[in-house]
Write a protein that holds these residues in place. Structure first.
Motif: not given
Length: 99
Positions: A62-75
């Motif tokens: 239900k929830k994902i914590y995202l880190s790294g460069g993927f945080c800057e990929n809005k798509c």
């Protein structure tokens, strides 16, 4: 780079490619473009497919914590939001650590 598309120009689409392999996924991008689809849309469908796979691989949380460069990929982030809540930890959390 091949299609001269910047990641900031990609927008999340409701459609996605079934991406079982990166190479086959890139083939789907090329096929879609050769059939007249705009590169931005074809690449966005690929990114959405990757986001769906990541969510499924994580057992559909239900929830994902995202880190790294993927945080800057809005798509990618917006594509993930189709399936769950996304908490952005930031690009450098792995370098700086959680406080």
């Amino acid at each position: 780079k091949f299609y001269n598309v910047k990641s900031k120009d990609l927008v999340s689409t409701s459609e996605k490619f079934n991406v079982t392999c990166g190479i086959f996924g890139m083939e789907k991008i090329m096929d879609a473009i050769s059939n007249g689809e705009k590169p931005e849309i074809a690449i966005s469908k690929f990114v959405h497919g990757i986001a769906f796979n990541a969510w499924s691989f994580a057992k559909r949380p239900k929830k994902i914590y995202l880190s790294g460069g993927f945080c800057e990929n809005k798509c990618l982030v917006d594509s993930l939001k189709n399936y769950c809540e996304v908490v952005l930890l930031g690009r450098f959390v792995l370098c700086e650590g959680l406080f």
